[in-house]
Write a protein that holds these residues in place. Structure first.
Motif, PDB file in Angstrom:
ATOM      1  N   ALA A 431     123.426 107.148  -0.560  1.00  0.00           N
ATOM      2  CA  ALA A 431     124.421 106.078  -0.657  1.00  0.00           C
ATOM      3  C   ALA A 431     123.865 104.941  -1.504  1.00  0.00           C
ATOM      4  O   ALA A 431     122.673 104.641  -1.464  1.00  0.00           O
ATOM      5  N   HIS A 432     124.738 104.294  -2.255  1.00  0.00           N
ATOM      6  CA  HIS A 432     124.308 103.224  -3.149  1.00  0.00           C
ATOM      7  C   HIS A 432     124.502 101.839  -2.544  1.00  0.00           C
ATOM      8  O   HIS A 432     123.939 100.858  -3.038  1.00  0.00           O
ATOM      9  N   ASP A 433     125.299 101.729  -1.481  1.00  0.00           N
ATOM     10  CA  ASP A 433     125.626 100.412  -0.933  1.00  0.00           C
ATOM     11  C   ASP A 433     125.049 100.275   0.475  1.00  0.00           C
ATOM     12  O   ASP A 433     124.047 100.904   0.823  1.00  0.00           O
ATOM     13  N   PHE A 434     125.691  99.434   1.302  1.00  0.00           N
ATOM     14  CA  PHE A 434     125.203  99.187   2.663  1.00  0.00           C
ATOM     15  C   PHE A 434     125.161 100.459   3.515  1.00  0.00           C
ATOM     16  O   PHE A 434     124.456 100.501   4.517  1.00  0.00           O
ATOM     17  N   ALA A 435     125.920 101.494   3.134  1.00  0.00           N
ATOM     18  CA  ALA A 435     125.935 102.725   3.911  1.00  0.00           C
ATOM     19  C   ALA A 435     124.564 103.396   3.952  1.00  0.00           C
ATOM     20  O   ALA A 435     124.306 104.242   4.812  1.00  0.00           O
ATOM     21  N   ALA A 436     123.668 103.018   3.025  1.00  0.00           N
ATOM     22  CA  ALA A 436     122.303 103.547   3.075  1.00  0.00           C
ATOM     23  C   ALA A 436     121.601 103.175   4.375  1.00  0.00           C
ATOM     24  O   ALA A 436     120.677 103.878   4.814  1.00  0.00           O
ATOM     25  N   ASN A 437     122.033 102.067   5.018  1.00  0.00           N
ATOM     26  CA  ASN A 437     121.443 101.691   6.304  1.00  0.00           C
ATOM     27  C   ASN A 437     121.721 102.748   7.374  1.00  0.00           C
ATOM     28  O   ASN A 437     120.928 102.921   8.304  1.00  0.00           O
ATOM     29  N   ALA A 438     122.854 103.440   7.250  1.00  0.00           N
ATOM     30  CA  ALA A 438     123.148 104.529   8.183  1.00  0.00           C
ATOM     31  C   ALA A 438     122.224 105.709   7.922  1.00  0.00           C
ATOM     32  O   ALA A 438     121.788 106.401   8.849  1.00  0.00           O
ATOM     33  N   GLU A 439     121.888 105.959   6.656  1.00  0.00           N
ATOM     34  CA  GLU A 439     120.987 107.062   6.333  1.00  0.00           C
ATOM     35  C   GLU A 439     119.582 106.802   6.857  1.00  0.00           C
ATOM     36  O   GLU A 439     118.928 107.721   7.368  1.00  0.00           O
ATOM     37  N   THR A 440     119.098 105.567   6.738  1.00  0.00           N
ATOM     38  CA  THR A 440     117.749 105.268   7.239  1.00  0.00           C
ATOM     39  C   THR A 440     117.684 105.358   8.754  1.00  0.00           C
ATOM     40  O   THR A 440     116.589 105.473   9.324  1.00  0.00           O
ATOM     41  N   GLY A 441     118.839 105.313   9.429  1.00  0.00           N
ATOM     42  CA  GLY A 441     118.858 105.481  10.880  1.00  0.00           C
ATOM     43  C   GLY A 441     119.064 106.921  11.305  1.00  0.00           C
ATOM     44  O   GLY A 441     118.364 107.428  12.185  1.00  0.00           O
ATOM     45  N   LEU A 442     120.031 107.605  10.680  1.00  0.00           N
ATOM     46  CA  LEU A 442     120.375 108.957  11.089  1.00  0.00           C
ATOM     47  C   LEU A 442     119.366 110.006  10.631  1.00  0.00           C
ATOM     48  O   LEU A 442     119.026 110.919  11.380  1.00  0.00           O
TER      49      LEU A 442
END
Length: 511
Positions: A431-442
């Motif tokens: 993800a390029h935007d804030f959704a990357a925060n979900a990737e660092t968690g999941l």
């Protein structure tokens, strides 16, 4: 009735209510102790005044939660409670009997003042004025009071007027919120908040304890519904002289982390926040920090220049100047690629006011966790001024994660994470935007790493900090894409992350 008599009656009425009617009190005491901890962020040695402490039940909860690192003065207006308090008290607790107010406390100064149902029905302005004199410059107060706008309380008062011989428990002043804000401001307090709190109160059935605890942060922030809260909390600060700053105290206790932590901070138009952020990071956690990587995501202000000036003062501060296009995910990728520490702390500039709470993240990793996440949505967290639409979107995301992935964590999407370098190297942020925060968690969770959540407070940006660029309508669908992409790969038996690009083929960030 003078102020002292009124305060004594309030204290006795509260303790009687706890003993006879409040079957939620064993849960409420630690819950509110956590509330005080997250609002004050006390440093070792800072003092606490518990005014109207009764038999000291809440005092002991607060002392235990702070690991007895703070001197606590437990002041009661009732001689019977004073005897009980003296008989069973922790070493760091000083009991005081008040036959007058402020009485023996006159001339003393405390870093924090807490009180539970201690505003007298009359002359509460006099009480608050005296209370302010007990606070140091910059000192904070936290008061819990019954919610006078609660429809249940209003209904009880209505029936009491119809049945004169029925006497209600005294619930304190029925103040108007604007009136109370005005009084606190006139007394001289700043940073005042008067907000609904706590939906656990009789006659709510005990069977609803679990769902109400879990829904509390939603209910307290839901328009209209929050008026049904049983309590209000009043919080504010005794202003400090111009130029005053809170002294930093080293909070580094783990030798295994010393000199091994890289801090990665995505920055977009953060010129006013970088200096206090770096100063407090090094003030509290200097021994841990190997480097602070400030990733300037194409700011239009002087973010990069301020960062480079900080680098000149401390070479551990590194500035990465990104080229367009913008995006939090892109900034995180560049920051993670540049970080050299054995442990990597991801954070935003928003968290500069809660830095003492990072000790919980360091404790978790030092205790064996691969990843520690600062959770805004645990039962012991404090969430202030968070948009209700964001709360609903966040809760919906985590509900889906629990159903489809069978993973139960409460705040995977928060960009406050401490992880081992091995974990960071295995992340593939698409993800390029804030959704990357979900990737660092999941992603760490799905890769089988040990992930631990740590309760924190979250306080929305103050005016002097600027404004967040987060937009739920633009970013929300991208969070869903992250979720569905990872679920699809897991369902197909594919690798959660893409094959990693060799370092030699990765584009070098522009420094």
């Amino acid at each position: 009735m003078d102020v002292v008599d009124a305060l004594r009656e309030r204290e006795r009425a509260r303790m009687d209510y706890w003993d006879r009617k409040d079957y939620f009190i064993p849960h409420r005491l630690p819950w509110r102790a956590h509330m005080a901890r997250h609002l004050f962020h006390l440093l070792p040695g800072e003092s606490i005044l518990d005014l109207g402490c009764g038999d000291g039940r809440w005092t002991r909860e607060i002392a235990d939660l702070h690991n007895h690192k703070h001197p606590v003065t437990a002041a009661t207006f009732d001689p019977d409670h004073f005897d009980k308090l003296n008989a069973d008290k922790p070493e760091n607790v000083e009991p005081v009997l008040l036959n007058d107010f402020p009485g023996p406390l006159a001339g003393r100064k405390f870093d924090t003042l807490i009180a539970w149902h201690m505003l007298p029905a009359e002359n509460y302005g006099t009480f608050l004025n005296e209370a302010r004199k007990l606070l140091k410059p910059g000192g904070r107060f936290l008061l819990f009071e019954p919610n006078p706008w609660n429809p249940y309380s209003q209904l009880r008062r209505f029936f009491t007027r119809l049945i004169p011989f029925v006497k209600l428990r005294e619930e304190g002043p029925r103040f108007n919120r604007i009136e109370m804000m005005s009084i606190l401001s006139e007394i001289g307090f700043t940073g005042i908040r008067i907000l609904p709190y706590d939906f656990l109160f009789p006659p709510l059935p005990k069977v609803l304890l679990w769902p109400v605890q879990n829904l509390s942060l939603i209910l307290e922030n839901m328009p209209y519904v929050r008026n049904f809260a049983g309590e209000l909390y009043l919080n504010g600060q005794n202003p400090a002289p111009e130029g005053w700053t809170r002294p930093c105290v080293p909070l580094t206790e783990h030798a295994s982390l010393k000199g091994r932590v890289s801090v990665v901070v995505p920055c977009h138009n953060e010129e006013t926040n970088l200096k206090p952020l770096v100063a407090n990071l090094t003030g509290y956690f200097d021994d841990y920090i190997k480097e602070i990587v400030l990733v300037d995501d194409n700011s239009t202000d002087r973010t990069a220049e301020v960062g480079e000036a900080l680098h000149a003062e401390d070479p551990r501060v590194q500035v990465i100047r990104r080229t367009p296009p913008n995006g939090v995910g892109r900034a995180l990728r560049d920051g993670l690629a540049a970080a050299q520490g054995d442990y990597i702390l991801l954070m935003d500039c928003d968290f500069q006011h809660i830095l003492p709470e990072l000790t919980g993240l360091f404790d978790a990793v030092a205790g064996g966790a691969d990843v520690a996440i600062g959770s805004r949505f645990s039962r012991d967290s404090v969430l202030l001024n968070y948009a209700f639409t964001k709360i609903l979107a966040n809760r919906a995301f985590h509900l889906l994660a629990r159903i489809l992935f069978r993973k139960y964590l409460r705040d995977l999407t928060n960009n406050l994470k401490l992880m081992k370098r091995e974990v960071a190297q295995n992340l593939q942020l698409e993800a390029h935007d804030f959704a990357a925060n979900a990737e660092t968690g999941l992603q760490p969770l799905l890769l089988g790493y040990k992930v631990e959540e740590v309760p924190i407070s979250w306080i929305n940006r103050s005016v002097d900090m600027g404004f967040s660029t987060f937009n739920l309508h633009k970013t929300g669908p991208n969070y869903l894409k992250v979720f569905l992409r990872l679920f699809w790969r897991q369902w197909r038996g594919q690798s959660i992350t893409l094959p990693r690009t060799p370092p030699s083929q990765q584009p070098a960030p522009h420094k």
